[in-house]
Write a protein that holds these residues in place. Sequence first.
Motif, PDB file in Angstrom:
ATOM      1  N   GLY A 290     -21.909 -31.531 -18.073  1.00  0.00           N
ATOM      2  CA  GLY A 290     -22.457 -30.254 -18.504  1.00  0.00           C
ATOM      3  C   GLY A 290     -23.731 -30.433 -19.320  1.00  0.00           C
ATOM      4  N   LYS A 291     -24.649 -29.487 -19.189  1.00  0.00           N
ATOM      5  CA  LYS A 291     -25.933 -29.558 -19.896  1.00  0.00           C
ATOM      6  C   LYS A 291     -25.862 -28.822 -21.231  1.00  0.00           C
ATOM      7  CE  LYS A 291     -27.771 -31.192 -16.011  1.00  0.00           C
ATOM      8  NZ  LYS A 291     -28.222 -32.572 -15.843  1.00  0.00           N
ATOM      9  N   PHE A 292     -26.776 -29.175 -22.114  1.00  0.00           N
ATOM     10  CA  PHE A 292     -26.920 -28.414 -23.357  1.00  0.00           C
ATOM     11  C   PHE A 292     -28.379 -28.332 -23.745  1.00  0.00           C
ATOM     12  CE2 PHE A 292     -25.943 -32.792 -24.654  1.00  0.00           C
ATOM     13  CZ  PHE A 292     -26.996 -33.090 -25.505  1.00  0.00           C
ATOM     14  N   GLN A 293     -28.690 -27.273 -24.491  1.00  0.00           N
ATOM     15  CA  GLN A 293     -30.062 -27.035 -24.959  1.00  0.00           C
ATOM     16  C   GLN A 293     -29.974 -26.354 -26.312  1.00  0.00           C
ATOM     17  OE1 GLN A 293     -33.068 -25.551 -22.108  1.00  0.00           O
ATOM     18  NE2 GLN A 293     -33.460 -23.913 -23.566  1.00  0.00           N
ATOM     19  N   LEU A 294     -30.620 -26.955 -27.306  1.00  0.00           N
ATOM     20  CA  LEU A 294     -30.548 -26.454 -28.678  1.00  0.00           C
ATOM     21  C   LEU A 294     -31.949 -26.277 -29.255  1.00  0.00           C
ATOM     22  CD1 LEU A 294     -27.831 -28.127 -28.125  1.00  0.00           C
ATOM     23  CD2 LEU A 294     -27.745 -28.486 -30.577  1.00  0.00           C
TER      24      LEU A 294
END
Length: 205
Positions: A115-119
């Motif tokens: 899964g990807k994440f972006q913060l």
Amino acid sequence: MRKEGVQKIASALETYISTLKTEFTQGMILPTVNGEQSEPTPLPVCKPEKQKAPEHAAGNAFKSKSVGVKIPTCKINLKEVFLTSPDELYRIFITQELVQAFTHSPAVVEADKGGKFQLLDGSVTGEFIELVPEKQITMKWRFKSWPEGHFATINLAFSDKADETEVRLEGKGIPAQEEERTREGWQRYYFEGIKQTFGYGARLL
């Protein structure tokens, strides 16, 4: 009689040799112009052509060259203690709403392997490599400003310490010039942000 035969043979040989000389030298002595003998024109000398490699061979040679630039990297280690359980702290790191709460900005978090994440408005991006509830989070992680396509590997290990949770961070493959910035980023935006937002940094009397 014998003497006459020898003379005839000698005379015939002399004529034969004279004829050979005339035929052999024809074409070598060129006609003269105004009394001066012309030099024979030398024949052109052909140079062998350089063989060109086939186009497909040139393409293969190009492909065999390494592409990309290697950059010097380093490793960092951090340790932090939170006044909460491993289960609760683990959920904070992988739940989109809770991540948005402690970073104070929109976030995208897909809490699955791969899964990807972006913060932080896209300043931090990555992908989850391994998720072990209450125990471990391993991820590919990068700052937006890092060289295109380069990720560090970040591992978070959670240890239950009675009413506290100890988190050990190990980061590998961090660009050498980004060591201090990465260390400060995790300390400020993750650890301090979680403590301030959820009150896990101070004991309540």
